[in-house]
Write an enzyme that holds these catalytic residues in place. Structure first.
Site, mmCIF file in Angstrom:
data_model
loop_
_atom_site.group_PDB
_atom_site.id
_atom_site.type_symbol
_atom_site.label_atom_id
_atom_site.label_comp_id
_atom_site.label_asym_id
_atom_site.label_seq_id
_atom_site.Cartn_x
_atom_site.Cartn_y
_atom_site.Cartn_z
ATOM 1 N N ASP A 85 50.004 -10.185 -32.166
ATOM 2 C CA ASP A 85 50.968 -10.947 -31.366
ATOM 3 C C ASP A 85 50.287 -12.058 -30.592
ATOM 4 O O ASP A 85 49.074 -12.041 -30.373
ATOM 5 C CB ASP A 85 51.723 -10.025 -30.410
ATOM 6 N N GLU A 179 49.839 -6.463 -27.876
ATOM 7 C CA GLU A 179 48.692 -6.398 -26.974
ATOM 8 C C GLU A 179 48.910 -7.285 -25.758
ATOM 9 O O GLU A 179 48.545 -6.924 -24.636
ATOM 10 C CB GLU A 179 47.416 -6.811 -27.719
#
Length: 408
Positions: A85, A179
């Site tokens: 991400d 994350e």
């Protein structure tokens, strides 16, 4: 390996995979469906290059492994990790990577008008002096080197190992979602992971080797006021927005992210929202020491209560643990870091031990018993439109990964 790395990285950054903190905080994982798009691309590619047991879990973790080569079955397995991400504060959609080979520019002017000036960026000055290949976006988005550089380096290193039949123990690969929201390890498939040591590839400048990070909490402060028509507010109205503003204004100015560095912790206002009746402040608390973190939580509570009392309102404070400093547990497992130091030096890179002014998925993995130091990626200016990456530094990171798993 260099061309493969460049092609892979520039392709990856064009895949939209921004995460969403609010949705992640509510328990949704992945927090955005677009992360599955990147996950599916990676799983297809992993299968094609010969990684085995590839799967995408329901929570968007990508797992695969490479069995040990013959004669090396007894070598302790290790796991390589990066996250898929990108941060939500700057758009990660429609990224247009720009590659500047043998960059000698005094300044790099992006299409957006943003400027990367080596006079104010010593890492960029060093890269330009060396004539490195600099990769940026066009300035209208972030680049996404955090952490698609890490993903590309792992994939390229693994492909190199397979192509050249380099002897190795079992290698496990995990790419994680969310994350950037602080939820990257919430549903990590520990049932699939055999390794008792791991390495995240999520750092910055060449040579950085990170074995300690912040202790981290999120603090939510909810002020409750009393609404009344503004024309007849005196003396009954209590404005929750005013309470929130006063609270924020009285946080220590010299303990903010923009006024601290090195081993200094901070209070970071992340969001503020509300009405006259209710206003909510979200703070990130960061400190390298546990005593310092205790002090920060108490300061938030005391300041919030004092503010509410001054205005005649009410307040509730909730602290949520995010991750802890991984240094103590890594110090107890010195071989994990020693192997990495050897891999750096074999690549001609002298390790520089610097603290992470943030956290990684490795922070959480270390906390749950899998010691996980962090490797540089060659990415810089993360979470901004002026983010950039050096291809040569990325290549060194991939070389270090090959060295780390090689058992020649």
């Amino acid at each position: 390996m260099k061309n493969e790395l460049l092609n892979r990285f520039t392709r990856y950054v064009q895949i939209w995979s921004t995460s969403d903190s609010d949705k992640a905080d509510s328990g949704r994982q992945p927090s955005t469906n677009c992360q599955f798009d990147f996950a599916n691309v990676l799983s297809d590619e992993m299968n094609k290059i010969g990684i085995q047991n590839v799967q995408v879990t329901e929570h968007c973790y990508i797992y695969g492994n490479i069995p040990a080569t013959k004669g090396f079955e007894s070598v302790e397995p290790l796991c390589l990790l990066a996250h898929i991400d990108t941060v939500e504060e700057v758009s990660g959609q429609n990224v247009k990577p720009i590659v500047r080979e043998n960059c000698k520019n005094e300044k790099i002017v992006l299409d957006s008008g943003d400027i990367l000036d080596p006079a104010f960026d010593k890492d960029l000055a060093e890269a330009i002096k060396n004539g490195e290949t600099i990769i940026t976006s066009d300035g209208n988005t972030l680049l996404g080197a955090d952490d698609k550089a890490g993903v590309a380096e792992i994939m390229t290193a693994v492909e190199e190992i397979l192509k050249k039949n380099i002897p190795h123990g079992k290698i496990e690969i995990v790419f994680s979602p969310d994350e950037e929201t602080g939820h990257g390890m919430d549903n990590v498939p520990l049932n699939l992971i055999e390794s008792k040591k791991a390495y995240t590839v999520d750092g910055g400048h060449i040579g950085e080797l990170e074995t300690e990070c912040f202790n981290a909490y999120k603090s939510e402060i909810v002020f409750t006021g009393k609404s009344k028509h503004t024309g007849s507010a005196r003396p009954d109205m209590v404005n929750a927005i005013s309470m929130a503003a006063s609270f924020l204004n009285n946080l220590p100015k010299n303990e903010a992210p923009e006024t601290t560095d090195g081993m200094q912790g901070f209070f970071a206002p992340m969001t503020v929202e509300g009405t006259i009746e209710t206003a909510k402040v979200c703070l990130f608390l960061r400190d390298f020491g546990k005593t310092g973190m205790t002090r920060r939580k108490m300061m938030v509570e005391n300041l919030a209560k004092m503010t509410a009392s001054l205005f005649g309102g009410k307040v509730e404070v909730t602290h949520t643990f995010q991750y802890e400093n991984m240094k103590e547990k890594l110090d107890a497992n010195p071989s994990v870091v020693a192997n990495l130091v050897e891999a750096y030096r074999k690549a001609g890179v002298e390790p520089k031990f610097v603290p992470i002014r943030g956290g990684t998925d490795g922070s959480r993995l270390t906390e749950i018993g899998i010691p996980t130091p962090n490797i540089f990626t060659g990415g810089h200016n993360y979470h901004s439109r002026t983010e950039w990456a050096s291809l040569e530094q990325m290549e060194k990171a991939a070389e270090i990964l090959v060295n780390l798993v090689s058992k020649n």
